[in-house]
Scaffold this motif. Structure first.
Motif, PDB file in Angstrom:
ATOM      1  N   ALA A   4      65.684  43.584  87.211  1.00 19.51           N
ATOM      2  CA  ALA A   4      65.168  42.863  86.051  1.00 19.51           C
ATOM      3  C   ALA A   4      66.230  42.815  84.966  1.00 19.51           C
ATOM      4  CB  ALA A   4      63.910  43.559  85.527  1.00 19.51           C
ATOM      5  N   ALA A   5      65.962  42.049  83.924  1.00 18.48           N
ATOM      6  CA  ALA A   5      66.893  41.940  82.811  1.00 18.48           C
ATOM      7  C   ALA A   5      67.109  43.323  82.201  1.00 18.48           C
ATOM      8  CB  ALA A   5      66.330  40.992  81.760  1.00 18.48           C
ATOM      9  N   PRO A   6      68.350  43.672  81.897  1.00 19.53           N
ATOM     10  CA  PRO A   6      68.634  45.019  81.393  1.00 19.53           C
ATOM     11  C   PRO A   6      67.997  45.310  80.042  1.00 19.53           C
ATOM     12  CG  PRO A   6      70.576  43.610  81.236  1.00 19.53           C
ATOM     13  CD  PRO A   6      69.561  42.864  82.039  1.00 19.53           C
ATOM     14  N   ALA A   7      67.535  44.268  79.353  1.00 20.63           N
ATOM     15  CA  ALA A   7      66.963  44.467  78.031  1.00 20.63           C
ATOM     16  C   ALA A   7      65.546  45.041  78.070  1.00 20.63           C
ATOM     17  CB  ALA A   7      66.960  43.145  77.262  1.00 20.63           C
ATOM     18  N   ASP A   8      64.952  45.149  79.246  1.00 19.51           N
ATOM     19  CA  ASP A   8      63.593  45.684  79.297  1.00 19.51           C
ATOM     20  C   ASP A   8      63.549  47.079  78.681  1.00 19.51           C
ATOM     21  OD1 ASP A   8      62.761  43.444  80.612  1.00 19.51           O
ATOM     22  OD2 ASP A   8      62.254  44.422  82.499  1.00 19.51           O
ATOM     23  N   PRO A   9      62.620  47.323  77.764  1.00 20.27           N
ATOM     24  CA  PRO A   9      62.449  48.677  77.238  1.00 20.27           C
ATOM     25  C   PRO A   9      61.771  49.552  78.290  1.00 20.27           C
ATOM     26  CG  PRO A   9      60.724  47.248  76.415  1.00 20.27           C
ATOM     27  CD  PRO A   9      61.660  46.364  77.193  1.00 20.27           C
ATOM     28  N   ALA A  10      61.881  50.838  78.143  1.00 21.57           N
ATOM     29  CA  ALA A  10      61.172  51.751  79.040  1.00 21.57           C
ATOM     30  C   ALA A  10      59.670  51.648  78.803  1.00 21.57           C
ATOM     31  CB  ALA A  10      61.655  53.183  78.814  1.00 21.57           C
ATOM     32  N   TYR A  11      58.903  51.645  79.888  1.00 22.47           N
ATOM     33  CA  TYR A  11      57.449  51.600  79.752  1.00 22.47           C
ATOM     34  C   TYR A  11      56.808  52.263  80.963  1.00 22.47           C
ATOM     35  CZ  TYR A  11      57.916  47.365  82.714  1.00 22.47           C
ATOM     36  OH  TYR A  11      58.214  46.477  83.716  1.00 22.47           O
ATOM     37  N   GLN A  12      55.491  52.406  80.903  1.00 20.30           N
ATOM     38  CA  GLN A  12      54.761  53.087  81.968  1.00 20.30           C
ATOM     39  C   GLN A  12      53.738  52.146  82.608  1.00 20.30           C
ATOM     40  OE1 GLN A  12      53.675  57.317  81.471  1.00 20.30           O
ATOM     41  NE2 GLN A  12      54.234  57.051  79.306  1.00 20.30           N
ATOM     42  N   VAL A  13      53.569  52.296  83.914  1.00 23.37           N
ATOM     43  CA  VAL A  13      52.639  51.483  84.702  1.00 23.37           C
ATOM     44  C   VAL A  13      51.702  52.417  85.457  1.00 23.37           C
ATOM     45  CG1 VAL A  13      52.443  49.873  86.648  1.00 23.37           C
ATOM     46  CG2 VAL A  13      54.259  49.569  84.944  1.00 23.37           C
ATOM     47  N   LEU A  14      50.405  52.115  85.431  1.00 25.30           N
ATOM     48  CA  LEU A  14      49.397  52.853  86.180  1.00 25.30           C
ATOM     49  C   LEU A  14      49.058  52.076  87.438  1.00 25.30           C
ATOM     50  CD1 LEU A  14      47.359  55.259  86.286  1.00 25.30           C
ATOM     51  CD2 LEU A  14      45.732  53.755  85.106  1.00 25.30           C
ATOM     52  N   VAL A  15      49.190  52.704  88.601  1.00 26.79           N
ATOM     53  CA  VAL A  15      48.819  52.078  89.870  1.00 26.79           C
ATOM     54  C   VAL A  15      47.525  52.716  90.355  1.00 26.79           C
ATOM     55  CG1 VAL A  15      49.489  51.634  92.262  1.00 26.79           C
ATOM     56  CG2 VAL A  15      51.212  51.569  90.449  1.00 26.79           C
ATOM     57  N   PHE A  16      46.490  51.897  90.491  1.00 25.55           N
ATOM     58  CA  PHE A  16      45.144  52.345  90.835  1.00 25.55           C
ATOM     59  C   PHE A  16      44.797  51.786  92.216  1.00 25.55           C
ATOM     60  CE2 PHE A  16      40.391  51.790  90.058  1.00 25.55           C
ATOM     61  CZ  PHE A  16      40.103  53.146  90.152  1.00 25.55           C
ATOM     62  N   SER A  17      44.450  52.677  93.167  1.00 22.82           N
ATOM     63  CA  SER A  17      44.219  52.237  94.549  1.00 22.82           C
ATOM     64  C   SER A  17      42.930  52.814  95.142  1.00 22.82           C
ATOM     65  CB  SER A  17      45.415  52.618  95.432  1.00 22.82           C
ATOM     66  OG  SER A  17      45.680  54.011  95.343  1.00 22.82           O
ATOM     67  N   LYS A  18      41.940  53.035  94.302  1.00 19.04           N
ATOM     68  CA  LYS A  18      40.661  53.564  94.779  1.00 19.04           C
ATOM     69  C   LYS A  18      39.950  52.528  95.654  1.00 19.04           C
ATOM     70  CE  LYS A  18      36.248  55.438  93.059  1.00 19.04           C
ATOM     71  NZ  LYS A  18      35.488  55.817  91.843  1.00 19.04           N
ATOM     72  N   THR A  19      39.316  52.991  96.716  1.00 23.66           N
ATOM     73  CA  THR A  19      38.548  52.102  97.594  1.00 23.66           C
ATOM     74  C   THR A  19      37.187  52.713  97.884  1.00 23.66           C
ATOM     75  OG1 THR A  19      39.500  53.125  99.584  1.00 23.66           O
ATOM     76  CG2 THR A  19      40.611  51.174  98.720  1.00 23.66           C
ATOM     77  N   THR A  20      36.167  51.848  97.872  1.00 21.05           N
ATOM     78  CA  THR A  20      34.840  52.265  98.334  1.00 21.05           C
ATOM     79  C   THR A  20      34.376  51.344  99.460  1.00 21.05           C
ATOM     80  OG1 THR A  20      33.725  50.930  96.649  1.00 21.05           O
ATOM     81  CG2 THR A  20      34.211  53.218  96.096  1.00 21.05           C
ATOM     82  N   GLY A  21      35.255  50.453  99.882  1.00 18.48           N
ATOM     83  CA  GLY A  21      35.008  49.575 101.021  1.00 18.48           C
ATOM     84  C   GLY A  21      36.153  49.732 102.000  1.00 18.48           C
ATOM     85  N   PHE A  22      36.602  48.629 102.579  1.00 20.07           N
ATOM     86  CA  PHE A  22      37.704  48.674 103.531  1.00 20.07           C
ATOM     87  C   PHE A  22      38.939  49.277 102.861  1.00 20.07           C
ATOM     88  CE2 PHE A  22      41.500  46.906 105.525  1.00 20.07           C
ATOM     89  CZ  PHE A  22      41.237  47.127 106.871  1.00 20.07           C
ATOM     90  N   ARG A  23      39.654  50.116 103.615  1.00 20.64           N
ATOM     91  CA  ARG A  23      40.867  50.728 103.064  1.00 20.64           C
ATOM     92  C   ARG A  23      42.095  50.215 103.814  1.00 20.64           C
ATOM     93  NH1 ARG A  23      42.136  54.468  99.411  1.00 20.64           N
ATOM     94  NH2 ARG A  23      44.185  55.465  99.589  1.00 20.64           N
ATOM     95  N   HIS A  24      43.029  49.668 103.063  1.00 22.66           N
ATOM     96  CA  HIS A  24      44.246  49.124 103.653  1.00 22.66           C
ATOM     97  C   HIS A  24      45.250  50.234 103.941  1.00 22.66           C
ATOM     98  CE1 HIS A  24      42.526  45.381 102.197  1.00 22.66           C
ATOM     99  NE2 HIS A  24      43.466  44.713 102.840  1.00 22.66           N
ATOM    100  N   ASP A  25      45.817  50.208 105.156  1.00 23.09           N
ATOM    101  CA  ASP A  25      46.819  51.225 105.487  1.00 23.09           C
ATOM    102  C   ASP A  25      48.167  50.956 104.814  1.00 23.09           C
ATOM    103  OD1 ASP A  25      47.747  49.071 106.954  1.00 23.09           O
ATOM    104  OD2 ASP A  25      47.589  50.044 108.913  1.00 23.09           O
ATOM    105  N   SER A  26      48.257  49.823 104.097  1.00 20.82           N
ATOM    106  CA  SER A  26      49.502  49.496 103.391  1.00 20.82           C
ATOM    107  C   SER A  26      49.556  50.101 101.996  1.00 20.82           C
ATOM    108  CB  SER A  26      49.660  47.977 103.295  1.00 20.82           C
ATOM    109  OG  SER A  26      48.597  47.408 102.545  1.00 20.82           O
TER     110      SER A  26
END
Length: 530
Positions: free
Chosen positions: A17-39
């Protein structure tokens, strides 16, 4: 000598990405109550690796308890990675809705559309709910938007293997579609118009969704990883894009230069459905049609501190100086004085600097302009944000009719353009005719004048001469504009309905313009009964 009667206006694939991006945080949420992807594990790992090289930190969780106002405030974007079923309770839903609508970012991947069916807000956020899918197979993905940071690296088409979702509704009316599926390239598609990746503003926040990403192999594909990266950067607000819904536009350029003409020196290279400026100073203008009220959209990119611009409201001419002298330029320039930098009406009005800077992707990134022309008003939108609002008051110029063009400034200035499209506006549009296209007349003749549209004018006009146009209806007309030249004392144009002795609708003075090759616009309201 008068020029033509112009119009009757009606009311009516790098992963970095462009070097000007400031530092930041990302939340990855992968909860499943139905089909679960092996990926899912491969997806989490891919996003962690993207973060490590692009200045964002990833927290992965399947705990709905992470969805509190205090916790979400630490993240610029939340990724729903192949979530399924009911994954948030009412309190968590409320916290997430507040987070997005207050300026946060959402990114949904694949089965994120198979999530939260009992929460109406989530359907709006994701864009559509999953309906079903055929077997995993190869298909052709068509790129509709090649300016968004998620898709700018892709060509017009992309052949890949994935699980292709059908959706319960078509999201197009409420989102900006970035990619769609060619249903003739695989079996089992049932939508016809089949969006597969899209984005849209949500409150003060941003939403992005892609139906790609079922297979483990997807997350090792550099092109798909770059799409994820662009989607994350957009959702986090560090990369800008115009994600407003877009319908009703007609393509002027998307690979074919049919209808375009080069005025002056230099040129544009045409490759990969992209125009790249070469040499100058010249102008590539859309000579196929003169325009009145319209919304013009186009995608552009600068290399370094280059210079270019988009011209509107100028007469037909093989001389690019005519566009400068008679039209208006919406400037594209990384650094210059305020009235001569990106978003400015060159030499006339600076852009709103704060709004412009907040909306702008720096050189090397794609940006989208919308130039909204209504009467003599020109509004400039950059990546969906209004940055300038200008009204013409110069009687020698008019935005009510004219041509559009893009500038090749010089050999040291390189600008690229993609996906030039237009929507002509009803109710306030124009009916435009060439003055020399009269169907009846007395006294006048067609005269040759190279600076005129098409190189010809309605000429040899003396007192009492007239021209009639059966192809034009005056019913409902409220304004008349003409582009004229006069090397003599000037005179008056009368606009009448039906015949040379019909009802007088209005009149406008014609000044001496200083020569037969010097043109300017004259305009008047029409107040008589048609």
């Amino acid at each position: 000598m008068l020029h033509k009667l112009l119009s009757l206006a009606l009311v009516a694939a790098s992963l970095t990405a462009a070097p000007a991006d400031p530092a930041y945080q990302v939340l990855v949420f992968s909860k499943t109550t139905g089909f679960r992807h092996d990926s899912i594990p491969a997806g989490i790992q891919a996003i962690r690796e993207l973060g490590a090289t692009n200045n964002f930190t990833v927290t992965a969780t399947e705990d709905g308890g992470a969805f509190t106002g205090a916790n979400l405030a630490g993240y610029k974007a939340v990724v729903f990675l192949n979530t399924t079923g009911d994954v948030l309770n009412d309190t968590q839903q409320a916290a997430f809705q507040t987070y997005v609508d207050s300026g946060g970012g959402y990114l949904g991947v694949h089965a994120a559309a198979d999530t939260e069916y009992d929460w109406p807000y989530y359907e709006k956020l994701a864009g559509a709910w999953f309906k079903g899918h055929p077997a995993i197979q190869q298909a052709t993905v068509r790129t509709e938007n090649r300016a968004h940071p998620a898709t700018a690296h892709l060509g017009p088409t992309w052949t890949r293997t994935d699980e292709w979702y059908n959706y319960r509704t078509n999201p197009r009316p409420s989102v900006r579609v970035l990619q769609n599926l060619d249903e003739s390239s695989y079996t089992g598609g049932d939508m016809g118009d089949h969006p597969i990746t899209w984005c849209h503003p949500q409150g003060q926040g941003r939403a992005f969704y892609t139906g790609l990403g079922h297979t483990i192999e997807s997350y090792a594909d550099p092109a798909f990883r770059n799409e994820l990266l662009g989607g994350i950067r957009y959702a986090a607000g560090v990369a800008k894009a115009d994600c407003r819904p877009e319908t009703g536009y007609t393509t002027l350029y998307n690979g074919s230069t049919s209808g375009w003409s080069q005025a002056g020196p230099g040129s544009f290279a045409n490759a990969d459905a992209t125009l790249t400026s070469q040499g100058g100073m010249g102008l590539l203008w859309y000579s196929a049609k003169e325009l009145g009220s319209y919304s013009l959209k186009l995608d552009w990119k600068l290399t370094g501190d280059s210079n270019s611009g988009v011209f509107v409201g100028f007469p037909a001419s093989s001389d690019p100086q005519s566009a400068i002298d008679n039209g208006y330029e919406v400037q594209i320039d990384a650094t210059d004085t305020p009235d001569r930098t990106t978003g400015a009406i060159y030499g006339f009005k600076a852009a709103d600097q704060a709004a412009r800077d907040a909306a702008l992707n720096p050189p090397g990134g794609w940006n989208t302009y919308e130039l909204l022309v209504e009467g003599e008003r020109l509004q400039v939108f950059l990546n969906g944000v209004k940055i300038n609002d200008f009204t013409n008051t110069d009687p020698r110029r008019s935005l009510r009719q004219g041509y559009i063009g893009i500038q090749n400034h010089s050999a040291s200035d390189q600008a690229a353009f993609r996906n030039i499209r237009i929507k002509e506006l009803s109710g306030g549009g124009t009916v435009t005719v060439e003055g020399e296209s009269y169907t009846s007349s007395s006294g006048v003749q067609v005269a040759t004048h190279p600076p005129a549209s098409g190189g010809k004018t309605l000429g040899y006009v003396d007192n009492g001469d007239w021209a009639g146009y059966t192809q034009v209806s005056t019913a409902g007309a409220t304004r008349f504009s003409a582009r004229i030249s006069s090397g003599g004392a000037g005179g008056t144009i009368q606009v009448r309905s039906g015949s040379a002795t019909g009802t007088l609708l209005g009149s406008v003075s014609v000044p001496s313009t200083g020569g037969w090759e010097t043109f300017q616009n004259v305009t008047t309201t029409l107040t008589g009964s048609a």
